[in-house]
Scaffold this active site. Sequence first.
Site, PDB file in Angstrom:
ATOM      1  N   LYS A   3       1.992  -3.342   6.058  1.00  0.00           N
ATOM      2  CA  LYS A   3       2.299  -3.952   5.705  1.00  0.00           C
ATOM      3  C   LYS A   3       3.853  -3.241   4.451  1.00  0.00           C
ATOM      4  O   LYS A   3       4.826  -4.053   3.531  1.00  0.00           O
ATOM      5  CB  LYS A   3       1.847  -2.972   3.732  1.00  0.00           C
ATOM      6  CG  LYS A   3       0.199  -2.494   4.316  1.00  0.00           C
ATOM      7  CD  LYS A   3       0.000  -4.056   3.821  1.00  0.00           C
ATOM      8  CE  LYS A   3      -1.899  -4.732   3.397  1.00  0.00           C
ATOM      9  NZ  LYS A   3      -1.578  -5.428   3.000  1.00  0.00           N
TER      10      LYS A   3
ATOM     11  N   TYR B  28      -1.304  -0.467  10.776  1.00  0.00           N
ATOM     12  CA  TYR B  28      -1.775  -0.597   9.265  1.00  0.00           C
ATOM     13  C   TYR B  28      -0.520  -0.914   8.662  1.00  0.00           C
ATOM     14  O   TYR B  28      -0.025  -1.346   7.690  1.00  0.00           O
ATOM     15  CB  TYR B  28      -3.070   0.303   8.893  1.00  0.00           C
ATOM     16  CG  TYR B  28      -3.018  -0.703   7.118  1.00  0.00           C
ATOM     17  CD1 TYR B  28      -3.739  -1.637   7.086  1.00  0.00           C
ATOM     18  CD2 TYR B  28      -2.594   0.401   5.806  1.00  0.00           C
ATOM     19  CE1 TYR B  28      -3.779  -2.123   5.223  1.00  0.00           C
ATOM     20  CE2 TYR B  28      -3.399   0.308   5.044  1.00  0.00           C
ATOM     21  CZ  TYR B  28      -3.070  -1.029   4.471  1.00  0.00           C
ATOM     22  OH  TYR B  28      -3.983  -1.043   3.217  1.00  0.00           O
TER      23      TYR B  28
ATOM     24  N   SER C 206       1.184  -1.007  -0.367  1.00  0.00           N
ATOM     25  CA  SER C 206       0.051  -0.179  -0.021  1.00  0.00           C
ATOM     26  C   SER C 206       0.562   1.296   0.213  1.00  0.00           C
ATOM     27  O   SER C 206       2.160   1.150   0.655  1.00  0.00           O
ATOM     28  CB  SER C 206      -1.131   0.037   1.338  1.00  0.00           C
ATOM     29  OG  SER C 206      -1.269   0.832   1.577  1.00  0.00           O
TER      30      SER C 206
HETATM   31  N1  LIG Z   1      -8.498  -0.966  -0.139  1.00  0.00           N
HETATM   32  C1  LIG Z   1      -7.236  -0.278  -0.698  1.00  0.00           C
HETATM   33  O1  LIG Z   1      -8.148   1.068  -1.030  1.00  0.00           O
HETATM   34  C2  LIG Z   1      -6.614  -1.036  -0.648  1.00  0.00           C
HETATM   35  C3  LIG Z   1      -5.153  -0.123  -1.151  1.00  0.00           C
HETATM   36  C4  LIG Z   1      -4.070  -0.348  -0.526  1.00  0.00           C
HETATM   37  C5  LIG Z   1      -3.683  -2.273  -0.004  1.00  0.00           C
HETATM   38  N2  LIG Z   1      -5.070  -2.413   0.356  1.00  0.00           N
HETATM   39  C6  LIG Z   1      -5.111  -3.807   0.031  1.00  0.00           C
HETATM   40  O2  LIG Z   1      -5.464  -4.679  -0.628  1.00  0.00           O
HETATM   41  C7  LIG Z   1      -5.642  -5.874   0.303  1.00  0.00           C
HETATM   42  C8  LIG Z   1      -7.560  -6.257  -0.028  1.00  0.00           C
HETATM   43  O3  LIG Z   1      -7.803  -5.192   0.401  1.00  0.00           O
HETATM   44  P1  LIG Z   1      -9.373  -5.088  -0.038  1.00  0.00           P
HETATM   45  O4  LIG Z   1     -10.117  -3.751  -0.197  1.00  0.00           O
HETATM   46  O5  LIG Z   1     -10.081  -5.781  -1.139  1.00  0.00           O
HETATM   47  O6  LIG Z   1     -10.708  -5.614   1.295  1.00  0.00           O
HETATM   48  P2  LIG Z   1     -11.300  -6.640   1.895  1.00  0.00           P
HETATM   49  O7  LIG Z   1     -11.716  -6.787   3.082  1.00  0.00           O
HETATM   50  O8  LIG Z   1     -12.597  -6.192   0.826  1.00  0.00           O
HETATM   51  O9  LIG Z   1     -11.207  -7.859   0.731  1.00  0.00           O
HETATM   52  C9  LIG Z   1      -9.775  -8.593   1.646  1.00  0.00           C
HETATM   53  C10 LIG Z   1     -10.443 -10.025   2.077  1.00  0.00           C
HETATM   54  O10 LIG Z   1      -9.094 -10.934   2.824  1.00  0.00           O
HETATM   55  C11 LIG Z   1      -9.962 -11.900   3.413  1.00  0.00           C
HETATM   56  N3  LIG Z   1      -9.424 -11.759   4.937  1.00  0.00           N
HETATM   57  C12 LIG Z   1      -9.012 -10.779   5.666  1.00  0.00           C
HETATM   58  N4  LIG Z   1      -8.505 -11.384   6.568  1.00  0.00           N
HETATM   59  C13 LIG Z   1      -8.027 -12.915   6.699  1.00  0.00           C
HETATM   60  C14 LIG Z   1      -7.313 -13.968   6.742  1.00  0.00           C
HETATM   61  N5  LIG Z   1      -7.315 -14.094   8.276  1.00  0.00           N
HETATM   62  N6  LIG Z   1      -7.322 -15.470   6.104  1.00  0.00           N
HETATM   63  C15 LIG Z   1      -8.079 -15.766   5.348  1.00  0.00           C
HETATM   64  N7  LIG Z   1      -9.064 -14.056   4.677  1.00  0.00           N
HETATM   65  C16 LIG Z   1      -8.740 -13.071   4.880  1.00  0.00           C
HETATM   66  C17 LIG Z   1     -11.532 -10.763   4.145  1.00  0.00           C
HETATM   67  O11 LIG Z   1     -12.485 -12.406   3.890  1.00  0.00           O
HETATM   68  C18 LIG Z   1     -12.046 -10.268   2.252  1.00  0.00           C
HETATM   69  O12 LIG Z   1     -12.433 -11.002   1.329  1.00  0.00           O
HETATM   70  C19 LIG Z   1      -5.636  -5.684   1.344  1.00  0.00           C
HETATM   71  O13 LIG Z   1      -4.632  -6.016   2.293  1.00  0.00           O
HETATM   72  C20 LIG Z   1      -5.761  -4.467   1.667  1.00  0.00           C
HETATM   73  O14 LIG Z   1      -4.969  -4.191   2.618  1.00  0.00           O
HETATM   74  C21 LIG Z   1      -6.325  -1.611  -0.208  1.00  0.00           C
END
Ligand SMILES: NC(=O)c1ccc[n+]([C@@H]2O[C@H](COP(=O)([O-])OP(=O)(O)OC[C@H]3O[C@@H](n4cnc5c(N)ncnc54)[C@H](O)[C@@H]3O)[C@@H](O)[C@H]2O)c1
Length: 329
Positions: free
Chosen positions: A148, A144, A118
Amino acid sequence: MTWLITGGAGYIGAHVVHAMAEAGERAVVYDDLSSGIPDRVPDGVPLVVGSVLDGERVARALTDHGITGVVHLAAKKQVAESVERPLHYYRENVEGLRALLEAVTATGTASSFVFSSSAAVYGAPSTGAELVTEETPCRPMSPYGETKLAGEWLVRATGRATGLSTASLRYFNVAGAARPELADTGVSNLVPMVFEKLTENAPPLVFGDDYPTPDGTCVRDYIHVVDLAEAHVAAARALRAAPGRDLTLNIGRGEGVSVRGMIDRINALTGHALAPTVAPRRPGDPANVVASADRAAAELGWKARHGVDDMITSAWAGWQRLHPAARGG
Ligand SMILES: NC(=O)c1ccc[n+]([C@@H]2O[C@H](COP(=O)([O-])OP(=O)(O)OC[C@H]3O[C@@H](n4cnc5c(N)ncnc54)[C@H](O)[C@@H]3O)[C@@H](O)[C@H]2O)c1
Protein backbone atom coordinates in the site's frame (compact mmCIF):
# COMPACT_ATOMS: atom_id res chain seq x y z
CA MET A 1 -17.24 12.24 -15.50
CA THR A 2 -17.27 8.48 -15.94
CA TRP A 3 -15.37 6.55 -13.25
CA LEU A 4 -13.76 3.15 -13.63
CA ILE A 5 -14.09 1.50 -10.24
CA THR A 6 -11.62 -1.37 -10.01
CA GLY A 7 -12.62 -3.91 -7.37
CA GLY A 8 -16.17 -2.53 -7.62
CA ALA A 9 -17.71 -5.97 -7.00
CA GLY A 10 -15.89 -6.18 -3.64
CA TYR A 11 -17.14 -5.18 -0.21
CA ILE A 12 -15.92 -1.57 -0.14
CA GLY A 13 -15.86 -1.14 -3.92
CA ALA A 14 -19.56 -1.98 -4.25
CA HIS A 15 -20.37 0.64 -1.62
CA VAL A 16 -18.32 3.17 -3.58
CA VAL A 17 -20.18 2.27 -6.80
CA HIS A 18 -23.56 2.71 -5.09
CA ALA A 19 -22.49 6.02 -3.54
CA MET A 20 -21.16 7.29 -6.87
CA ALA A 21 -24.37 6.30 -8.65
CA GLU A 22 -26.50 7.93 -5.93
CA ALA A 23 -24.41 11.10 -6.29
CA GLY A 24 -25.19 11.18 -10.02
CA GLU A 25 -21.73 10.06 -11.21
CA ARG A 26 -21.41 7.48 -14.01
CA ALA A 27 -19.55 4.33 -12.96
CA VAL A 28 -18.13 1.27 -14.72
CA VAL A 29 -16.87 -1.67 -12.64
CA TYR A 30 -13.65 -3.48 -13.53
CA ASP A 31 -13.13 -6.62 -11.42
CA ASP A 32 -11.61 -10.08 -11.86
CA LEU A 33 -14.20 -11.52 -9.42
CA SER A 34 -11.44 -13.26 -7.42
CA SER A 35 -13.30 -12.21 -4.27
CA GLY A 36 -15.96 -9.95 -5.81
CA ILE A 37 -19.64 -10.79 -6.23
CA PRO A 38 -21.33 -9.62 -9.47
CA ASP A 39 -24.73 -9.22 -7.73
CA ARG A 40 -23.29 -6.37 -5.68
CA VAL A 41 -22.98 -4.25 -8.85
CA PRO A 42 -26.14 -2.15 -9.25
CA ASP A 43 -28.36 -2.56 -12.31
CA GLY A 44 -27.32 -0.28 -15.11
CA VAL A 45 -23.64 -0.17 -14.11
CA PRO A 46 -21.49 -2.06 -16.64
CA LEU A 47 -19.23 -4.80 -15.24
CA VAL A 48 -16.03 -5.59 -17.14
CA VAL A 49 -14.51 -8.86 -15.88
CA GLY A 50 -10.71 -8.75 -16.04
CA SER A 51 -7.57 -8.36 -13.98
CA VAL A 52 -5.82 -5.02 -13.54
CA LEU A 53 -2.68 -6.97 -14.44
CA ASP A 54 -4.04 -7.26 -17.98
CA GLY A 55 -3.01 -3.84 -19.27
CA GLU A 56 -4.53 -4.32 -22.73
CA ARG A 57 -7.92 -5.24 -21.32
CA VAL A 58 -7.84 -2.26 -18.94
CA ALA A 59 -6.84 0.07 -21.79
CA ARG A 60 -9.79 -1.20 -23.87
CA ALA A 61 -12.17 -0.68 -20.95
CA LEU A 62 -10.85 2.87 -20.45
CA THR A 63 -11.40 3.86 -24.09
CA ASP A 64 -14.57 1.81 -24.78
CA HIS A 65 -16.37 3.37 -21.81
CA GLY A 66 -15.02 6.92 -22.19
CA ILE A 67 -13.47 6.82 -18.71
CA THR A 68 -12.32 10.15 -17.26
CA GLY A 69 -11.46 9.09 -13.68
CA VAL A 70 -10.36 5.93 -11.85
CA VAL A 71 -11.02 4.71 -8.31
CA HIS A 72 -8.64 1.82 -7.70
CA LEU A 73 -9.77 -0.57 -4.97
CA ALA A 74 -8.82 -3.92 -6.56
CA ALA A 75 -6.23 -5.60 -4.36
CA LYS A 76 -5.46 -8.51 -2.10
CA LYS A 77 -5.97 -7.49 1.54
CA GLN A 78 -5.14 -10.28 4.00
CA VAL A 79 -2.22 -9.25 6.19
CA ALA A 80 -1.36 -12.79 7.33
CA GLU A 81 -1.58 -14.18 3.79
CA SER A 82 0.73 -11.40 2.59
CA VAL A 83 3.39 -12.63 5.03
CA GLU A 84 3.15 -16.12 3.52
CA ARG A 85 2.81 -15.00 -0.11
CA PRO A 86 4.70 -11.71 -0.50
CA LEU A 87 5.39 -12.22 -4.22
CA HIS A 88 1.67 -12.70 -4.88
CA TYR A 89 0.86 -9.51 -2.95
CA TYR A 90 3.53 -7.43 -4.70
CA ARG A 91 2.34 -8.73 -8.07
CA GLU A 92 -1.37 -8.11 -7.48
CA ASN A 93 -1.11 -4.87 -5.53
CA VAL A 94 1.99 -3.17 -6.92
CA GLU A 95 2.39 -4.63 -10.42
CA GLY A 96 -1.41 -4.51 -10.84
CA LEU A 97 -1.39 -0.80 -9.96
CA ARG A 98 1.60 -0.14 -12.23
CA ALA A 99 -0.14 -1.86 -15.16
CA LEU A 100 -3.31 0.14 -14.48
CA LEU A 101 -1.43 3.46 -14.31
CA GLU A 102 0.39 2.58 -17.52
CA ALA A 103 -2.92 1.93 -19.26
CA VAL A 104 -4.29 5.23 -17.92
CA THR A 105 -1.31 7.27 -19.10
CA ALA A 106 -0.91 5.42 -22.43
CA THR A 107 -4.56 6.00 -23.36
CA GLY A 108 -4.59 9.57 -22.02
CA THR A 109 -8.11 8.92 -20.71
CA ALA A 110 -8.48 9.55 -16.97
CA SER A 111 -7.43 12.84 -15.38
CA SER A 112 -8.17 11.81 -11.75
CA PHE A 113 -7.04 8.77 -9.77
CA VAL A 114 -8.23 7.74 -6.28
CA PHE A 115 -6.22 4.98 -4.61
CA SER A 116 -7.31 2.68 -1.73
CA SER A 117 -4.54 2.85 0.82
CA SER A 118 -4.68 1.67 4.42
CA ALA A 119 -3.73 2.51 7.98
CA ALA A 120 -1.45 -0.53 7.57
CA VAL A 121 1.09 1.89 6.04
CA TYR A 122 1.76 3.22 9.56
CA GLY A 123 2.58 -0.18 11.04
CA ALA A 124 2.75 0.21 14.83
CA PRO A 125 2.92 4.00 15.18
CA SER A 126 4.64 5.13 18.35
CA THR A 127 2.08 7.87 18.95
CA GLY A 128 0.95 6.55 22.35
CA ALA A 129 -2.50 7.97 22.95
CA GLU A 130 -1.92 10.70 20.32
CA LEU A 131 -3.88 10.64 17.06
CA VAL A 132 -2.16 9.33 13.93
CA THR A 133 -1.76 12.15 11.42
CA GLU A 134 -0.68 11.88 7.80
CA GLU A 135 2.75 13.12 8.98
CA THR A 136 3.18 10.17 11.37
CA PRO A 137 6.10 8.11 9.98
CA CYS A 138 5.08 5.16 7.80
CA ARG A 139 6.70 1.90 8.87
CA PRO A 140 4.53 -0.91 7.52
CA MET A 141 4.89 -4.21 9.34
CA SER A 142 3.63 -6.60 6.65
CA PRO A 143 4.09 -7.09 2.92
CA TYR A 144 0.44 -5.99 2.61
CA GLY A 145 1.21 -2.63 4.26
CA GLU A 146 4.36 -2.31 2.14
CA THR A 147 2.37 -2.78 -1.08
CA LYS A 148 0.00 0.00 0.00
CA LEU A 149 2.86 2.39 0.78
CA ALA A 150 4.66 1.52 -2.46
CA GLY A 151 1.30 2.05 -4.20
CA GLU A 152 1.05 5.57 -2.75
CA TRP A 153 4.55 6.36 -4.06
CA LEU A 154 3.69 5.00 -7.50
CA VAL A 155 0.46 6.99 -7.67
CA ARG A 156 2.14 10.21 -6.51
CA ALA A 157 5.13 9.85 -8.86
CA THR A 158 2.80 9.22 -11.82
CA GLY A 159 0.72 12.25 -10.89
CA ARG A 160 3.80 14.46 -10.74
CA ALA A 161 5.13 13.18 -14.06
CA THR A 162 1.86 13.32 -16.01
CA GLY A 163 -0.43 15.86 -14.32
CA LEU A 164 -2.86 13.15 -13.17
CA SER A 165 -4.74 14.41 -10.07
CA THR A 166 -4.32 11.85 -7.30
CA ALA A 167 -5.65 10.97 -3.86
CA SER A 168 -4.49 8.15 -1.59
CA LEU A 169 -7.11 7.37 1.06
CA ARG A 170 -5.76 5.61 4.14
CA TYR A 171 -8.74 3.67 5.49
CA PHE A 172 -8.79 2.78 9.18
CA ASN A 173 -10.93 -0.17 10.44
CA VAL A 174 -13.86 -0.58 8.09
CA ALA A 175 -17.15 -2.13 9.27
CA GLY A 176 -20.88 -2.12 8.53
CA ALA A 177 -22.95 -2.30 5.37
CA ALA A 178 -25.40 -0.06 3.53
CA ARG A 179 -27.70 -3.09 3.23
CA PRO A 180 -27.31 -6.78 4.00
CA GLU A 181 -26.50 -7.85 0.40
CA LEU A 182 -23.44 -5.56 0.36
CA ALA A 183 -21.95 -6.83 3.62
CA ASP A 184 -18.39 -8.09 3.96
CA THR A 185 -18.31 -11.86 3.43
CA GLY A 186 -14.78 -12.28 4.88
CA VAL A 187 -13.90 -12.99 8.50
CA SER A 188 -10.64 -11.08 8.83
CA ASN A 189 -11.76 -8.02 10.83
CA LEU A 190 -12.82 -7.80 14.49
CA VAL A 191 -16.58 -7.41 13.95
CA PRO A 192 -17.10 -10.54 11.77
CA MET A 193 -14.60 -12.46 13.92
CA VAL A 194 -16.74 -11.77 16.98
CA PHE A 195 -19.94 -12.62 15.04
CA GLU A 196 -18.40 -15.96 14.08
CA LYS A 197 -17.73 -16.81 17.72
CA LEU A 198 -21.20 -15.73 18.85
CA THR A 199 -22.78 -17.86 16.13
CA GLU A 200 -20.84 -20.86 17.50
CA ASN A 201 -21.96 -19.84 21.01
CA ALA A 202 -18.27 -19.55 21.88
CA PRO A 203 -16.60 -16.68 23.75
CA PRO A 204 -14.98 -14.06 21.52
CA LEU A 205 -11.21 -13.71 21.82
CA VAL A 206 -9.33 -10.66 23.07
CA PHE A 207 -5.60 -10.67 22.29
CA GLY A 208 -4.01 -9.04 25.32
CA ASP A 209 -5.68 -7.05 28.10
CA ASP A 210 -2.54 -5.50 29.57
CA TYR A 211 -2.00 -2.68 27.08
CA PRO A 212 -1.59 0.89 28.38
CA THR A 213 -5.18 1.79 27.41
CA PRO A 214 -8.19 2.56 29.65
CA ASP A 215 -9.45 -1.07 29.76
CA GLY A 216 -6.17 -2.77 28.80
CA THR A 217 -7.31 -3.87 25.32
CA CYS A 218 -6.21 -2.38 21.99
CA VAL A 219 -7.92 0.78 20.80
CA ARG A 220 -8.80 1.26 17.12
CA ASP A 221 -10.68 3.71 14.92
CA TYR A 222 -13.73 2.08 13.27
CA ILE A 223 -15.30 3.68 10.21
CA HIS A 224 -18.67 2.83 8.65
CA VAL A 225 -18.29 1.68 5.05
CA VAL A 226 -21.08 4.09 4.03
CA ASP A 227 -19.03 7.03 5.37
CA LEU A 228 -15.95 5.63 3.65
CA ALA A 229 -17.84 5.40 0.34
CA GLU A 230 -18.95 9.02 0.75
CA ALA A 231 -15.31 10.02 1.30
CA HIS A 232 -14.56 8.56 -2.16
CA VAL A 233 -17.29 10.65 -3.74
CA ALA A 234 -15.89 13.73 -1.99
CA ALA A 235 -12.33 12.88 -3.09
CA ALA A 236 -13.46 12.31 -6.67
CA ARG A 237 -15.12 15.73 -6.69
CA ALA A 238 -12.11 17.43 -5.06
CA LEU A 239 -9.81 16.05 -7.77
CA ARG A 240 -12.15 17.12 -10.55
CA ALA A 241 -12.40 20.64 -9.12
CA ALA A 242 -8.63 21.13 -8.89
CA PRO A 243 -6.49 19.43 -11.54
CA GLY A 244 -2.95 18.52 -10.48
CA ARG A 245 -3.87 17.82 -6.86
CA ASP A 246 -1.95 15.32 -4.75
CA LEU A 247 -3.85 14.31 -1.60
CA THR A 248 -2.95 11.79 1.10
CA LEU A 249 -5.73 11.50 3.66
CA ASN A 250 -6.62 9.44 6.70
CA ILE A 251 -10.20 8.20 6.52
CA GLY A 252 -11.32 7.50 10.07
CA ARG A 253 -13.57 8.99 12.72
CA GLY A 254 -10.88 10.33 15.03
CA GLU A 255 -12.43 8.33 17.87
CA GLY A 256 -11.01 5.23 19.46
CA VAL A 257 -12.99 2.21 20.67
CA SER A 258 -11.31 -0.62 22.58
CA VAL A 259 -11.64 -4.26 21.55
CA ARG A 260 -13.46 -4.96 24.81
CA GLY A 261 -15.74 -1.97 24.19
CA MET A 262 -16.61 -3.29 20.71
CA ILE A 263 -17.34 -6.77 22.06
CA ASP A 264 -19.60 -5.28 24.74
CA ARG A 265 -21.56 -3.33 22.12
CA ILE A 266 -21.77 -6.39 19.83
CA ASN A 267 -23.10 -8.51 22.69
CA ALA A 268 -25.64 -5.85 23.63
CA LEU A 269 -26.85 -5.17 20.09
CA THR A 270 -27.11 -8.81 19.01
CA GLY A 271 -28.71 -10.08 22.23
CA HIS A 272 -25.74 -12.09 23.47
CA ALA A 273 -23.87 -12.06 26.76
CA LEU A 274 -20.69 -14.00 26.05
CA ALA A 275 -17.76 -12.73 28.12
CA PRO A 276 -14.55 -12.66 26.06
CA THR A 277 -11.65 -15.02 26.67
CA VAL A 278 -8.31 -13.26 27.01
CA ALA A 279 -5.53 -14.74 24.88
CA PRO A 280 -1.88 -13.60 24.80
CA ARG A 281 -0.98 -10.46 22.86
CA ARG A 282 -0.36 -10.96 19.13
CA PRO A 283 3.11 -9.81 18.04
CA GLY A 284 3.09 -6.38 16.45
CA ASP A 285 -0.35 -5.24 17.63
CA PRO A 286 0.03 -1.58 18.65
CA ALA A 287 -1.93 -0.39 21.71
CA ASN A 288 -3.62 2.58 20.13
CA VAL A 289 -4.23 3.47 16.46
CA VAL A 290 -6.73 6.28 16.02
CA ALA A 291 -6.81 8.61 13.02
CA SER A 292 -6.69 12.32 13.03
CA ALA A 293 -9.50 13.02 10.56
CA ASP A 294 -8.78 16.76 10.37
CA ARG A 295 -7.07 16.81 7.00
CA ALA A 296 -9.89 14.92 5.27
CA ALA A 297 -12.37 17.37 6.81
CA ALA A 298 -10.33 20.37 5.61
CA GLU A 299 -9.55 19.07 2.12
CA LEU A 300 -12.82 17.28 1.31
CA GLY A 301 -15.37 18.87 3.61
CA TRP A 302 -16.09 15.27 4.63
CA LYS A 303 -16.77 13.89 8.09
CA ALA A 304 -18.00 10.47 9.22
CA ARG A 305 -21.67 10.45 10.27
CA HIS A 306 -22.13 6.94 11.64
CA GLY A 307 -21.06 5.51 14.99
CA VAL A 308 -20.12 1.97 15.98
CA ASP A 309 -23.71 0.95 16.83
CA ASP A 310 -24.72 1.57 13.19
CA MET A 311 -21.70 -0.40 12.01
CA ILE A 312 -22.53 -3.37 14.25
CA THR A 313 -26.28 -3.55 13.55
CA SER A 314 -25.86 -3.22 9.78
CA ALA A 315 -23.00 -5.76 9.72
CA TRP A 316 -25.06 -8.15 11.87
CA ALA A 317 -27.97 -8.01 9.39
CA GLY A 318 -25.51 -8.94 6.62
CA TRP A 319 -23.99 -11.70 8.74
CA GLN A 320 -27.41 -13.20 9.53
CA ARG A 321 -28.27 -13.23 5.83
CA LEU A 322 -25.16 -15.32 5.13
CA HIS A 323 -25.30 -17.43 8.31
CA PRO A 324 -28.86 -18.56 9.05
CA ALA A 325 -27.61 -20.22 12.28
CA ALA A 326 -27.01 -16.70 13.68
CA ARG A 327 -30.70 -15.73 13.36
CA GLY A 328 -31.63 -17.28 16.66
CA GLY A 329 -29.14 -15.04 18.51
N1 LIG B 1 -11.65 -4.04 4.33
C1 LIG B 1 -10.82 -3.28 5.04
O1 LIG B 1 -10.91 -3.24 6.26
C2 LIG B 1 -9.76 -2.44 4.34
C3 LIG B 1 -8.96 -1.57 5.11
C4 LIG B 1 -8.00 -0.79 4.47
C5 LIG B 1 -7.86 -0.85 3.08
N2 LIG B 1 -8.64 -1.71 2.35
C6 LIG B 1 -8.44 -1.75 0.89
O2 LIG B 1 -9.71 -1.52 0.28
C7 LIG B 1 -9.76 -2.19 -1.00
C8 LIG B 1 -11.04 -3.01 -1.08
O3 LIG B 1 -11.05 -3.95 -0.01
P1 LIG B 1 -12.33 -4.84 0.31
O4 LIG B 1 -12.39 -4.99 1.78
O5 LIG B 1 -13.53 -4.33 -0.42
O6 LIG B 1 -11.85 -6.25 -0.31
P2 LIG B 1 -12.61 -7.25 -1.29
O7 LIG B 1 -11.74 -8.46 -1.38
O8 LIG B 1 -14.03 -7.42 -0.89
O9 LIG B 1 -12.57 -6.46 -2.66
C9 LIG B 1 -11.48 -6.47 -3.55
C10 LIG B 1 -12.06 -6.54 -4.96
O10 LIG B 1 -10.99 -6.46 -5.91
C11 LIG B 1 -11.13 -7.52 -6.85
N3 LIG B 1 -9.77 -7.84 -7.30
C12 LIG B 1 -8.76 -8.38 -6.56
N4 LIG B 1 -7.66 -8.50 -7.33
C13 LIG B 1 -7.97 -8.03 -8.58
C14 LIG B 1 -7.26 -7.87 -9.79
N5 LIG B 1 -5.99 -8.25 -9.92
N6 LIG B 1 -7.89 -7.31 -10.86
C15 LIG B 1 -9.20 -6.93 -10.76
N7 LIG B 1 -9.93 -7.06 -9.63
C16 LIG B 1 -9.32 -7.61 -8.56
C17 LIG B 1 -11.83 -8.64 -6.12
O11 LIG B 1 -12.52 -9.56 -6.94
C18 LIG B 1 -12.79 -7.86 -5.22
O12 LIG B 1 -14.01 -7.59 -5.88
C19 LIG B 1 -8.46 -3.00 -1.09
O13 LIG B 1 -7.55 -2.27 -1.86
C20 LIG B 1 -8.01 -3.11 0.35
O14 LIG B 1 -6.62 -3.28 0.44
C21 LIG B 1 -9.58 -2.51 2.95
